[in-house]
Motif scaffolding. Structure first.
Motif: not given
Length: 83
Positions: A11-19, A37-55
């Protein structure tokens, strides 16, 4: 045994589309887990890559307001690390 899926979302300056992105991806992961289809231990990791906005703030708000999505997390980087 179902495969474990780790989805890394840069995520880089994605505040408007993140929700919307968060909503769609979480729903998809929940559905895939529910359909075995996938294990319950599956995960999503959002990485804010130094955004300048409110990401980072938006990510924290989304995670705080949706504790049922225990498969989602976020990490901040202070500077952009893209190649």
């Amino acid at each position: 045994m179902n495969p474990i899926l780790y989805l890394i979302v840069p995520c880089y300056n994605e505040e408007l589309v993140l929700p919307k992105t968060y909503q769609v991806l979480c729903a998809k992961i929940q559905s895939m887990i529910a359909h075995n289809l996938i294990a319950p231990t599956s995960a999503i990791v959002f990485v804010d890559d130094g955004s300048k906005d409110q990401t980072w703030k938006v990510l924290n708000t989304l995670l705080h307001n949706c504790p049922k999505n225990r498969f989602c997390s976020a990490l901040p980087f202070s500077t952009n690390h893209s190649a």
